[in-house]
Design a protein around this motif. Structure first.
Motif: not given
Length: 141
Positions: A19-30, A56-62, A67-70
């Motif tokens: 998970v990384r946070t973009l410059e605008n604060g949006t989270k993205v998970a891969n 790829v998951l964005w925002r709330g799903l990221a 937090r929960y996925m392993k």
């Protein structure tokens, strides 16, 4: 006629989400997701084929993924196929295909968490609707 781009996958995470946070604060998970199919050949031999998918998951799903996925967790994902391209360092055109998830359901038992820390079982990523109206329409459904 408009096309349909819909993917439904049930599989296991091949690695912990990155998970990384973009410059605008949006989270993205891969992460990668493995789906397997088992069948028997004509001579009765059992064969399992595994297909790997880039998710790829964005925002709330990221945030849920972070937090929960392993690795190893089983999940149900709905989304769409997106292909992107770029030029590598040698100038060659490269392509990759991702599944961009917009609906996620965590399946199976909760591992390495307690009930108080367990996340929601199912969530959808919905873009904000700035044109929401309180008026009721005439549609019967």
């Amino acid at each position: 006629m408009a096309g349909i781009n819909k993917v439904i996958l049930v599989g296991n995470l091949g690695k912990d989400p990155e998970v990384r946070t973009l410059e605008n604060g949006t989270k993205v998970a891969n992460f990668t997701l493995a789906t397997s199919e088992t069948y028997k050949t004509k001579d009765g031999q059992k064969v399992t084929q595994t297909e790997w998918h880039n998710i790829v998951l964005w925002r709330g799903l990221a945030e849920i993924a972070e937090r929960y996925m392993k690795k190893g967790n089983q999940v149900y994902i709905e989304g769409k196929i997106k292909t992107r391209s770029w030029d590598d360092k040698d100038g060659n055109k490269r392509y990759t295909t991702d599944i961009v998830g917009d609906n996620l359901t965590m399946l199976g038992g909760r591992k390495d968490t307690n009930e108080a820390d367990a996340g929601p079982a199912s969530v959808q990523d919905k873009p904000p609707d700035n044109n929401v109206s309180d008026e009721k329409d005439d549609l019967p459904f």
